[in-house]
Design a protein around this motif. Structure first.
Motif, PDB file in Angstrom:
ATOM      1  N   LYS A 146      -6.024   1.355  -1.750  1.00 26.58           N
ATOM      2  CA  LYS A 146      -6.020   0.588  -0.502  1.00 26.58           C
ATOM      3  C   LYS A 146      -4.861  -0.408  -0.396  1.00 26.58           C
ATOM      4  O   LYS A 146      -4.150  -0.450   0.612  1.00 26.58           O
ATOM      5  N   ASN A 147      -4.658  -1.218  -1.431  1.00 29.36           N
ATOM      6  CA  ASN A 147      -3.632  -2.268  -1.375  1.00 29.36           C
ATOM      7  C   ASN A 147      -2.662  -2.234  -2.558  1.00 29.36           C
ATOM      8  O   ASN A 147      -2.065  -3.246  -2.895  1.00 29.36           O
ATOM      9  N   ARG A 148      -2.534  -1.057  -3.177  1.00 28.73           N
ATOM     10  CA  ARG A 148      -1.693  -0.997  -4.383  1.00 28.73           C
ATOM     11  C   ARG A 148      -1.082   0.388  -4.520  1.00 28.73           C
ATOM     12  O   ARG A 148      -1.731   1.389  -4.247  1.00 28.73           O
ATOM     13  N   ILE A 149       0.177   0.415  -4.943  1.00 36.17           N
ATOM     14  CA  ILE A 149       0.810   1.677  -5.317  1.00 36.17           C
ATOM     15  C   ILE A 149       1.508   1.503  -6.660  1.00 36.17           C
ATOM     16  O   ILE A 149       1.892   0.387  -7.049  1.00 36.17           O
ATOM     17  N   LEU A 150       1.673   2.605  -7.374  1.00 36.27           N
ATOM     18  CA  LEU A 150       2.401   2.618  -8.639  1.00 36.27           C
ATOM     19  C   LEU A 150       3.477   3.686  -8.552  1.00 36.27           C
ATOM     20  O   LEU A 150       3.185   4.861  -8.312  1.00 36.27           O
ATOM     21  N   LEU A 151       4.731   3.263  -8.720  1.00 38.28           N
ATOM     22  CA  LEU A 151       5.874   4.166  -8.630  1.00 38.28           C
ATOM     23  C   LEU A 151       6.498   4.362 -10.005  1.00 38.28           C
ATOM     24  O   LEU A 151       6.500   3.448 -10.828  1.00 38.28           O
ATOM     25  N   GLU A 152       7.068   5.543 -10.226  1.00 32.84           N
ATOM     26  CA  GLU A 152       7.901   5.782 -11.406  1.00 32.84           C
ATOM     27  C   GLU A 152       9.332   5.949 -10.930  1.00 32.84           C
ATOM     28  O   GLU A 152       9.601   6.732 -10.019  1.00 32.84           O
TER      29      GLU A 152
END
Length: 326
Positions: free
Chosen positions: A277-283
């Motif tokens: 909902k309020n978070r993303i994780l990128l590589e």
């Protein structure tokens, strides 16, 4: 000339081979098959006086074989070793007075007597004068906090207490070089910190050169900035912690926490690993600018917080071993 100089070091072991079953067992009584293992394969390195160096690799890489040759226990098949002007194997009687050795899995203390009695025996073995022994022992007791259990039989000590006594025993004769093989194996967090702090202190105060082998990367990061990595008997890397991270850490992760997500922009060289909902994780790869990513996201979303995670040393070493099929 370097304090420790190793040039083109080689050691091969002839290992008997036998198949399973009664037939092969009977056959081996009359004819044996052998396999030759290059435990150390043309390794070279130099270490300066007072330096702390981590010497690491997977099990079977050749670490212990190298250390045993540096200690004078094993004779190299070829190549040269010079340690403070000594050839460890040929000059062994004179040489051993200059080194201290601690093997995490093997004890130099007598099991059924107090550590202090073992220290007295070592005093006689190394022919240490009363004055030097008393002064050194007083220092070691204070630095390693040994006073409470010096008179306790070694078999009744905790692993952390025994390891501190092992280190003290290895330093009673004031060696110039200390070989540490898994010195914190099995220790709790408090004991690990005590051992690490002592190693740093003795290195700083007495310029003791330390060669450390350990599978615990936190030991290495706490104690030294230089590591030598070996695998299959060959040297794979010799340099700084920063250097190995720069060379082998290909990616990093960026966590972005939002007040509100409107639209996720498409940014080159980034990979979306997680999204809620309020978070993303990128590589992202190491050549991609984090600030550039944040700038582009801030135009589309309301950012609350950002965290950047780089590969730790365990991850990097694991990747290195994987790439080389170790």
């Amino acid at each position: 000339m370097s304090y420790i100089s190793v040039e083109n070091l080689n050691k091969t072991f002839k290992v008997p081979q036998r198949g399973s079953g009664l037939k092969d067992a009977f056959r081996s009584l009359f004819k044996r098959d052998y396999k030759y293992i290059n435990a150390v394969d043309n390794i070279s390195f130099d270490i300066d006086e007072g330096e702390i160096v981590a010497y690491i690799g997977p099990n079977g890489a050749g670490k212990s074989t190298t250390i045993k040759m540096l200690c004078g226990i094993l004779k190299p098949d070829s190549g040269t070793i010079s340690v403070n002007g000594f050839n460890p194997f040929n000059d062994r009687k004179k040489y051993v007075g200059n080194i201290g050795v601690v093997f995490g899995q093997k004890s130099q203390l007598w099991w059924d007597i107090p550590a202090l009695d073992s220290f007295q025996l070592l005093k006689s073995i190394y022919k240490i004068s009363d004055e030097e022994y008393n002064n050194t022992l007083d220092d070691l007791i204070k630095l390693l906090d040994l006073n409470e259990f010096l008179h306790t039989p070694v078999r009744q000590l905790s692993l952390g207490q025994r390891m501190r006594c092992e280190i003290a025993a290895s330093l009673l004769h004031n060696p110039k070089i200390l070989f540490l093989d898994e010195p914190t194996i099995g220790l709790d967090a408090v004991s690990k910190v005590q051992v690490r702090n002592f190693i740093k202190e003795i290195n700083k105060r007495k310029k003791v050169t330390v060669i450390l082998t350990s599978h615990d990367m936190s030991d290495i990061e706490a104690l030294t900035n230089r590591l030598i990595v070996i695998g299959h008997g060959k040297k794979l890397y010799d340099g700084s912690l920063k250097g190995i991270k720069s060379k082998f850490a290909n990616n990093k992760k960026v966590e972005i926490i939002f007040e509100k997500i409107n639209k996720i922009p498409n940014i080159k060289n980034t990979k979306l690993i997680e999204k809620n909902k309020n978070r993303i994780l990128l590589e992202i790869d190491n050549n991609t600018s984090v600030s550039n990513i944040i700038n582009k996201y801030s135009k589309e979303c309301e950012i609350k917080d950002v965290n950047v995670y780089e590969d730790n040393l365990d991850d990097i070493i694991f990747k290195l071993y994987q790439d080389l099929n170790l």
